[in-house]
Design an enzyme around this catalytic site. Structure first.
Site, mmCIF file in Angstrom:
data_model
loop_
_atom_site.group_PDB
_atom_site.id
_atom_site.type_symbol
_atom_site.label_atom_id
_atom_site.label_comp_id
_atom_site.label_asym_id
_atom_site.label_seq_id
_atom_site.Cartn_x
_atom_site.Cartn_y
_atom_site.Cartn_z
ATOM 1 N N TYR A 149 0.855 -1.183 0.000
ATOM 2 C CA TYR A 149 0.000 0.000 0.000
ATOM 3 C C TYR A 149 0.887 1.226 0.000
ATOM 4 C CZ TYR A 149 -3.579 3.361 1.470
ATOM 5 O OH TYR A 149 -4.433 4.443 1.549
ATOM 6 N N ASP A 242 9.220 2.828 -0.316
ATOM 7 C CA ASP A 242 8.178 3.499 0.448
ATOM 8 C C ASP A 242 8.417 3.156 1.913
ATOM 9 O OD1 ASP A 242 5.948 4.256 1.852
ATOM 10 O OD2 ASP A 242 4.524 3.679 0.288
ATOM 11 N N LYS A 270 4.229 9.362 8.715
ATOM 12 C CA LYS A 270 4.021 8.851 10.080
ATOM 13 C C LYS A 270 5.057 9.347 11.095
ATOM 14 C CE LYS A 270 1.612 4.789 8.279
ATOM 15 N NZ LYS A 270 0.182 4.904 8.523
HETATM 16 N N1 HOZ Z 1 -3.441 3.368 5.817
HETATM 17 C C1 HOZ Z 1 -3.496 3.099 7.220
HETATM 18 C C2 HOZ Z 1 -3.237 1.676 7.500
HETATM 19 N N2 HOZ Z 1 -2.099 1.113 6.882
HETATM 20 C C3 HOZ Z 1 -4.824 3.480 7.808
HETATM 21 C C4 HOZ Z 1 -4.837 4.870 8.216
HETATM 22 C C5 HOZ Z 1 -6.000 5.243 9.103
HETATM 23 O O1 HOZ Z 1 -7.080 4.715 8.963
HETATM 24 O O2 HOZ Z 1 -5.814 6.099 9.948
#
Ligand code: HOZ
Length: 438
Positions: A149, A242, A270
């Site tokens: 992802y 990534d 993050k």
């Molecule tokens: N893309 C995030 C998990 N890999 C989720 C982000 C969220 O829902 O805060």
């Protein structure tokens, strides 16, 4: 109240209000609990390793803002830095010393990284890095891996992981065929497949999570990342790591230190925001100088380099200069993973526990997890029951089998042992009646 036994009335009524005016009642799909059933918890506050819902229930938290909070919730140094910065103004839309300091810090941590551009999210970082890779190579196509992802830029919503895998919609509506057609998909850990795609010779870059952490946790096999580097070199494509999740989590020097492979471009998010919305992308000077205003690749943002976010990120990375943080979160991750494996063994539950440092994932129903094909065979129904049993016992996991558990510096041995006790109780509730502990 110290345990998760009260009826979640306030969460329930907040959710009822939320669904009226926010799609699905949430601002990011995985949060909606669709993969595990039930309603999402609304969070009131958090501190250290603990999170508290709107009904006052306490949980040991392994989501930790999806990995952003490597030091745990409400870290005093990060909070104080953000407050001090906010007192001087929330945003200027102009350069500040804080963004220079954070960029200097990031570059000083990562061998080979020479320039970095701040953006507001991991999605933005990836979208910008792909544009830059296309500009640098003059090619159109990108290769990604099934189950990885990279945020929700159109080109990356093809066989995506995280929420896309969770909701079973790995290819989003609204992405044009032209854009999706420029994204080629390979299987994680399969170099031969990448080689075949690269042969078409119109590939600008290969983008990969150095440790895949959006289809559960899947580790790169020995030689996979260095093999990608060699293949990219041979075919004139760029390698993009990534590191939105792995950056500054596995070790201070990122994937380069973790696996000895230097990518051409790297994306972050993050952790570099300390809990504030931040992303960044960077690489060698000769590539980054293509970015506007130095070069022809346009990319901009009103809140990019926001002073409050920069201050929070700087405080986070400053704390990570202490190797003890990594030694400890690795130890805690190991204790958690070993304990979970032991419990599944004792209760004769077919499962696989994958771990990379402080990233841990317990997959139900499979004994190998090396790529998306294998993890998709996981028993998501059992995970859902385990998730709810853990929640009632006071441990907050991601509401999806296909996400990582994030251990933070605030998690103590006692937290881990307490979590394992709760996991054992939860396991008893999810195994078939006939299975007795060994
Ligand atoms: N893309 C995030 C998990 N890999 C989720 C982000 C969220 O829902 O805060």
């Amino acid at each position: 109240m110290t345990n998760a036994q009260s009826m979640p009335n306030r969460s329930k009524s907040l959710f009822e209000r939320a669904v009226q005016i926010i799609p699905g009642g949430v601002n990011s799909p995985v949060r909606a609990f669709k993969a595990v059933g039930g309603n999402p918890l609304f969070i009131d506050k958090a501190d250290g390793s603990k999170i508290y819902d709107a009904d006052g229930n306490e949980y040991i938290d392994y989501v930790c803002s999806w990995g952003a909070l490597i030091l745990g919730h409400n870290n005093a140094a990060i909070r104080d830095a953000a407050i001090t910065a906010a007192q001087r103004g929330m945003s200027f839309g102009a350069p500040t010393e804080a963004e220079v300091k954070l960029a200097e810090k990031i570059v000083s941590f990562i061998p080979g990284l020479e320039m970095v551009r701040m953006v507001n999210s991991g999605t933005e970082a990836v979208m910008s890095a792909l544009r830059l890779a296309r500009a640098r190579t003059g090619r159109r196509k990108v290769i990604k891996f099934e189950g990885c992802y990279h945020g929700h830029a159109d080109a990356m919503l093809v066989k995506a992981g995280s929420g896309a895998l969770t909701t079973g919609v790995p290819d989003s509506a609204g992405v044009s065929e032209n854009i999706a057609g420029d994204t080629l998909v390979a299987s994680y850990n399969d170099l031969a497949g990448v080689d075949e795609l690269l042969r078409k010779r119109d590939v600008a870059c290969v983008i990969v999570e150095p440790v895949a952490a959006n289809m559960g946790v899947v580790l790169p096999k020995e030689g996979f990342l260095s093999g990608l580097k060699n293949l990219c070199g041979a075919y004139g494509a760029l390698l993009v790591f990534d590191e939105v999740i792995t950056g500054f989590r596995l070790c201070k020097g990122g994937a380069y230190e973790y696996c000895g492979v230097a990518a051409d471009l790297v994306t972050y998010g993050k952790i570099i925001g300390g809990g504030m919305p931040v992303g960044a992308y960077g690489g060698k000077r000769e590539i980054m100088e293509l970015v506007a205003p130095d070069g022809p690749v346009y990319q901009a943002g009103t809140l990019s380099g926001n002073p409050v976010a920069m201050a929070a990120g700087l405080a986070a990375l400053t704390a990570l200069e202490n190797q003890e943080v990594y030694d400890r979160i690795d130890r805690m991750g190991e204790r958690l993973a070993a304990g979970l494996s032991e419990i599944t063994r004792r209760y004769k539950v077919k499962a696989r526990v994958n771990r990379a440092g402080s990233l841990v994932c317990l997959f139900f129903g499979i004994d190998s997890a090396d790529d998306c094909k294998s993890v998709k065979k996981a028993d998501t129904e059992r995970y859902a029951r385990y998730f709810h049993a853990m929640l009632s016992a006071g441990a907050c996991l991601a509401p999806s089998q296909f996400e990582a558990m994030f251990v933070s510096y605030a998690h103590t041995e006692n937290d881990i042992d307490e979590t394992l006790d709760r996991a054992e109780t939860a396991m008893r509730r999810v195994i078939p009646r006939a299975a007795a502990p060994l």
